[in-house]
Design a protein around this motif. Structure first.
Motif, short mmCIF file in Angstrom:
data_model
loop_
_atom_site.label_atom_id
_atom_site.label_comp_id
_atom_site.label_asym_id
_atom_site.label_seq_id
_atom_site.Cartn_x
_atom_site.Cartn_y
_atom_site.Cartn_z
N VAL A 3 2.89 6.38 -13.76
CA VAL A 3 3.62 5.11 -13.82
C VAL A 3 4.01 4.70 -12.40
O VAL A 3 4.49 5.51 -11.62
N LYS A 4 3.80 3.44 -12.11
CA LYS A 4 4.17 2.94 -10.79
C LYS A 4 5.59 2.40 -10.81
O LYS A 4 6.10 1.99 -11.85
N ILE A 5 6.20 2.42 -9.64
CA ILE A 5 7.58 1.97 -9.50
C ILE A 5 7.59 0.59 -8.87
O ILE A 5 6.90 0.34 -7.88
N LYS A 6 8.39 -0.29 -9.46
CA LYS A 6 8.51 -1.66 -8.94
C LYS A 6 9.53 -1.66 -7.81
O LYS A 6 10.58 -1.02 -7.92
N PHE A 7 9.22 -2.39 -6.75
CA PHE A 7 10.21 -2.55 -5.68
C PHE A 7 10.14 -3.97 -5.13
O PHE A 7 9.13 -4.64 -5.27
N VAL A 98 9.17 -10.10 -1.48
CA VAL A 98 7.91 -9.50 -1.88
C VAL A 98 8.20 -8.48 -2.97
O VAL A 98 9.07 -7.62 -2.81
N THR A 99 7.51 -8.61 -4.09
CA THR A 99 7.62 -7.64 -5.17
C THR A 99 6.28 -6.94 -5.28
O THR A 99 5.23 -7.58 -5.23
N ASP A 100 6.31 -5.62 -5.39
CA ASP A 100 5.07 -4.85 -5.50
C ASP A 100 5.35 -3.58 -6.30
O ASP A 100 6.51 -3.30 -6.64
N PHE A 101 4.31 -2.84 -6.59
CA PHE A 101 4.42 -1.58 -7.32
C PHE A 101 3.70 -0.51 -6.52
O PHE A 101 2.68 -0.78 -5.88
N ALA A 102 4.24 0.71 -6.57
CA ALA A 102 3.58 1.83 -5.89
C ALA A 102 3.87 3.12 -6.65
O ALA A 102 4.85 3.20 -7.40
#
Length: 127
Positions: A3-7, A98-102
């Motif tokens: 599962v990726k984490i949203k930041f 900026v919203t991204d997932f990692a």
């Protein structure tokens, strides 16, 4: 599949929303700071770095406000990346969010990537 984490990261930028939007809402603008080259066909943007291509689909767009992309290769159904502009009602200061997932162990690296990219954007627009 992990599962990726949203930041989210917020970058204050001294520029008009309309002008700023041209740099992340259009292929020509994105190719000035984000990738070596960017092309689009309809809702699909092709990003080119060092000859390698990655494609992303536009999920949502509000001109002069935000654009949300989904990498075609990304198997995580919830992940996306988004550029969003916010304007402070009182000061009229503009921020780019900026919203991204990692992956959990790659969040710091991903944030550093965006910080470097947005520095490049600020340099490009002289902000």
């Amino acid at each position: 599949m992990s599962v990726k984490i949203k930041f989210e990261i917020e970058f204050p930028i001294h520029a008009s929303p309309h002008m700023l939007y041209q740099y992340f809402g259009t292929p020509s603008g994105l190719s000035e700071w984000f990738a070596d080259n960017v092309n689009s066909r309809g809702e699909v943007f092709t990003f080119i770095w060092d000859g390698a291509e990655e494609r992303a689909k536009v999920l949502q767009e509000r001109p002069d406000e935000k654009i949300k992309f989904k990498w075609e290769e990304d198997e995580d159904p919830k992940s996306f990346f988004e550029f969003r502009l916010e304007i402070d009602d009182i000061t009229k200061d503009v921020s780019l969010i900026v919203t991204d997932f990692a992956e959990e162990d790659e969040v710091d690296e991903a944030k550093m990537f965006w910080e470097n990219q947005i520095d490049e954007l600020k340099h490009t627009i002289g902000a």
